[in-house]
Design an enzyme around this catalytic site. Structure first.
Site, short mmCIF file in Angstrom:
data_model
loop_
_atom_site.label_atom_id
_atom_site.label_comp_id
_atom_site.label_asym_id
_atom_site.label_seq_id
_atom_site.Cartn_x
_atom_site.Cartn_y
_atom_site.Cartn_z
N GLU A 82 0.83 -1.21 0.00
CA GLU A 82 0.00 0.00 0.00
C GLU A 82 0.86 1.26 0.00
O GLU A 82 1.87 1.33 0.69
CB GLU A 82 -0.92 0.01 1.22
CG GLU A 82 -1.83 -1.20 1.33
CD GLU A 82 -2.88 -1.27 0.23
OE1 GLU A 82 -3.02 -0.28 -0.52
OE2 GLU A 82 -3.54 -2.31 0.11
N CYS A 145 -7.44 -1.92 8.64
CA CYS A 145 -6.10 -1.96 8.04
C CYS A 145 -5.58 -0.55 7.79
O CYS A 145 -4.44 -0.20 8.11
CB CYS A 145 -6.13 -2.74 6.72
SG CYS A 145 -6.49 -4.49 6.91
N HIS A 216 -1.43 -5.87 1.85
CA HIS A 216 -2.64 -6.70 1.89
C HIS A 216 -2.34 -8.03 1.20
O HIS A 216 -1.70 -8.06 0.14
CB HIS A 216 -3.80 -6.01 1.17
CG HIS A 216 -4.63 -5.17 2.07
ND1 HIS A 216 -4.72 -3.79 1.96
CD2 HIS A 216 -5.44 -5.50 3.11
CE1 HIS A 216 -5.54 -3.32 2.89
NE2 HIS A 216 -5.99 -4.34 3.60
#
Length: 250
Positions: A82, A145, A216
């Site tokens: 990310e 998250c 992720h």
């Protein structure tokens, strides 16, 4: 030889599932370690209220140089490092405490977004080159998250500012007598910690430079995911990510 400390976090199961591969990978890595670092692991609750607090406590306890957080994205078909955490809590489903915020800021006075300093393109390329699908993701979403990534990047910024301030006080950036001569004298030498300040060793020991990021992972076959994404393969991908981060110039 000093080995850097790497903290890997994952999450507990949520939304009625029996397992969460992110937590399982973190546990595995904590048990098996990594040859190029001192690796420690924590499994966080899927809770907007508790996960950021427990993450901050883990950072204080382990004092890592690198933080790599893992989470589950069931609908994705690759490992996805990310780039950005948003100052937004907008939950499609309740967390494990039953909390389901909508269009809420994580920090009312925080910046709209924070960016990781992990080499996300290099991480994705290295994992993909090893035969495990990987691609960069723009944001970590708006669930728990994202909340822990936003929190971690805020802590990393604070630690960077603290180190810079400490260095400037010691004159490492050209600030010498002017700052020192105008600074008020503390007559309680040896008790600076009681006033929120720290000595050079204390400040740097408690707040090392922190590099933080998030990946992720897709669903494993146990959760109905692609048969390629076994727990072993996902663990291998995360190990490649850790090696890539460690090899990146500081």
């Amino acid at each position: 030889m000093h080995l850097p400390t790497v903290l890997v976090t994952g999450f507990e199961p949520f939304d009625g599932a029996d397992v969460n591969p992110s937590g399982e990978i973190a546990r595995r890595l904590g048990e098996l370690g990594h040859p190029d670092c001192h690796l420690v692991a924590e499994v966080l609750p899927v809770s907007f209220a508790r996960a950021p607090q427990l993450l901050a406590a883990a950072l204080d306890a382990h004092r890592p140089d690198i933080l790599l957080m893992l989470g589950l994205a069931e609908n994705r078909h690759a490992l996805t490092p990310e780039r950005v955490a948003l100052n937004l809590a907008d939950a499609a489903i309740p967390d494990n405490d039953g909390d389901q915020p909508t269009d809420a800021p994580l920090e009312p006075h925080g910046p709209p977004a924070r960016f990781t300093d992990h080499p996300v393109k290099h991480i994705a390329a290295a994992i993909d080159a090893a035969g495990i699908p990987a691609q960069v993701s723009l944001t970590a979403g708006s669930y728990v998250c994202n909340a822990v990534l936003y929190t971690a990047l805020g802590i990393a910024e604070q630690r960077g500012d603290a180190r810079k301030h400490s260095a400037e006080q010691r004159g490492e950036h050209g600030k010498h007598s002017a700052d020192a001569s105008t600074a008020p004298t503390d007559t309680t030498a040896g008790t600076t910690a009681e006033h929120g300040e720290h000595s050079e060793h204390g400040e740097h020991a408690r707040h090392p430079r922190l590099s933080a990021g998030f990946i992720h992972v897709p669903a494993t076959p146990q959760l109905g995911g692609d048969p390629r994404f076994t727990l072993d393969e996902l663990e291998r991908g995360i190990r490649i990510a850790i090696t890539t981060i460690l090899d990146e110039p500081a």
